[in-house]
Write a protein that holds these residues in place. Sequence first.
Motif, short mmCIF file in Angstrom:
data_model
loop_
_atom_site.label_atom_id
_atom_site.label_comp_id
_atom_site.label_asym_id
_atom_site.label_seq_id
_atom_site.Cartn_x
_atom_site.Cartn_y
_atom_site.Cartn_z
N ARG A 137 0.85 -1.19 0.00
CA ARG A 137 0.00 0.00 0.00
C ARG A 137 0.89 1.24 0.00
O ARG A 137 1.61 1.50 0.96
CB ARG A 137 -0.89 0.02 1.24
CG ARG A 137 -1.88 1.18 1.25
CD ARG A 137 -2.61 1.26 2.59
NE ARG A 137 -3.71 2.21 2.54
CZ ARG A 137 -3.60 3.52 2.70
NH1 ARG A 137 -2.40 4.07 2.91
NH2 ARG A 137 -4.66 4.31 2.66
N LEU A 142 -2.70 7.76 -3.27
CA LEU A 142 -2.64 6.50 -4.00
C LEU A 142 -2.95 5.32 -3.09
O LEU A 142 -3.51 4.31 -3.53
CB LEU A 142 -1.25 6.34 -4.63
CG LEU A 142 -1.08 5.26 -5.70
CD1 LEU A 142 -2.08 5.46 -6.84
CD2 LEU A 142 0.35 5.27 -6.23
N TYR A 144 -5.24 5.22 -0.79
CA TYR A 144 -6.70 5.05 -0.72
C TYR A 144 -7.23 4.34 -1.97
O TYR A 144 -8.18 3.56 -1.90
CB TYR A 144 -7.38 6.41 -0.55
CG TYR A 144 -7.03 7.07 0.76
CD1 TYR A 144 -7.59 6.61 1.96
CD2 TYR A 144 -6.15 8.14 0.81
CE1 TYR A 144 -7.27 7.22 3.16
CE2 TYR A 144 -5.82 8.75 2.01
CZ TYR A 144 -6.39 8.28 3.19
OH TYR A 144 -6.06 8.88 4.39
N PHE A 145 -6.58 4.62 -3.11
CA PHE A 145 -6.98 3.92 -4.34
C PHE A 145 -6.68 2.43 -4.23
O PHE A 145 -7.45 1.58 -4.67
CB PHE A 145 -6.24 4.53 -5.54
CG PHE A 145 -6.51 3.84 -6.84
CD1 PHE A 145 -7.80 3.82 -7.38
CD2 PHE A 145 -5.49 3.21 -7.54
CE1 PHE A 145 -8.07 3.18 -8.58
CE2 PHE A 145 -5.75 2.57 -8.75
CZ PHE A 145 -7.04 2.55 -9.26
N PHE A 148 -9.27 0.71 -2.28
CA PHE A 148 -10.45 0.44 -3.12
C PHE A 148 -10.20 -0.78 -4.00
O PHE A 148 -11.04 -1.68 -4.10
CB PHE A 148 -10.76 1.67 -3.97
CG PHE A 148 -11.88 1.47 -4.95
CD1 PHE A 148 -13.19 1.37 -4.54
CD2 PHE A 148 -11.60 1.36 -6.32
CE1 PHE A 148 -14.22 1.18 -5.46
CE2 PHE A 148 -12.61 1.16 -7.23
CZ PHE A 148 -13.93 1.08 -6.80
N LEU A 149 -9.03 -0.83 -4.65
CA LEU A 149 -8.70 -1.97 -5.50
C LEU A 149 -8.71 -3.27 -4.72
O LEU A 149 -9.11 -4.33 -5.24
CB LEU A 149 -7.32 -1.77 -6.12
CG LEU A 149 -7.17 -0.83 -7.30
CD1 LEU A 149 -5.72 -0.78 -7.74
CD2 LEU A 149 -8.05 -1.26 -8.47
N ASN A 162 -3.25 -3.83 -0.40
CA ASN A 162 -2.99 -2.73 0.53
C ASN A 162 -2.27 -3.18 1.80
O ASN A 162 -2.44 -2.60 2.87
CB ASN A 162 -4.29 -2.02 0.91
CG ASN A 162 -5.27 -2.93 1.64
OD1 ASN A 162 -5.08 -4.15 1.68
ND2 ASN A 162 -6.32 -2.34 2.20
#
Length: 216
Positions: A137, A142, A144-145, A148-149, A162
């Motif tokens: 992570r 980035l 936080y993205f 989400f992924l 992450n």
Amino acid sequence: MIYDRLAKGYDKSLAPFEKRFLAKWREETLSLLPENVNLLEIGAGTGLNFRFYPKCKHSVASEISCKMLRFAKEKNLNEKLSLVQTDAQILPFAANSFDAAFATLVFCAIPNPEKAFEELRRVVRKNGKIILLEHIRPKGLLGYFFDFLNIFTVRLIEDHFNRDTAKIAENSGLKILEVRKKAFGIVNLIICENKMERELQFATEKQLFDKINYIK
């Protein structure tokens, strides 16, 4: 087993990334390993690291997926390299069996990485090197993205996008010597040392190779 299903197309799917940067990172990772030792690879997959192995007394490439190992067997031209089907969370080797160990893009997919690190600390001798190449992570927005992924990657391919693998390794008792950041911090090359303090019984050569599921 998700990686049994992915095995056939695994090399082809990674080929563009191998050509651009992954092969170079693999080579750098394995260049940090000592030579003329007993070496363990965790999560060998289809054997993409084999060509970068250092000279060893003996090396073991472990992998949980039998179908991945079938493809790895085709790449194995080293008589001192054994392929073993096993789970990184329950390694079948005696304590202190190895002088060093490594993994590339593996700890993101292990359900309980803490347990796997506990096993690594058990089978690698005190002060032995453990080298990891892992996507993690990243910091900032980035990160936080990647959170989400992670919702989708865990469900689809059992891959945790992450994780902070260096922190998990450190909390598991490994000493972090250096972290080399790649691709804006998305990938880390993590150089560790096993600072195992409790006494462990050294494995004999017979113990090292008894009761292990070798791939013939």
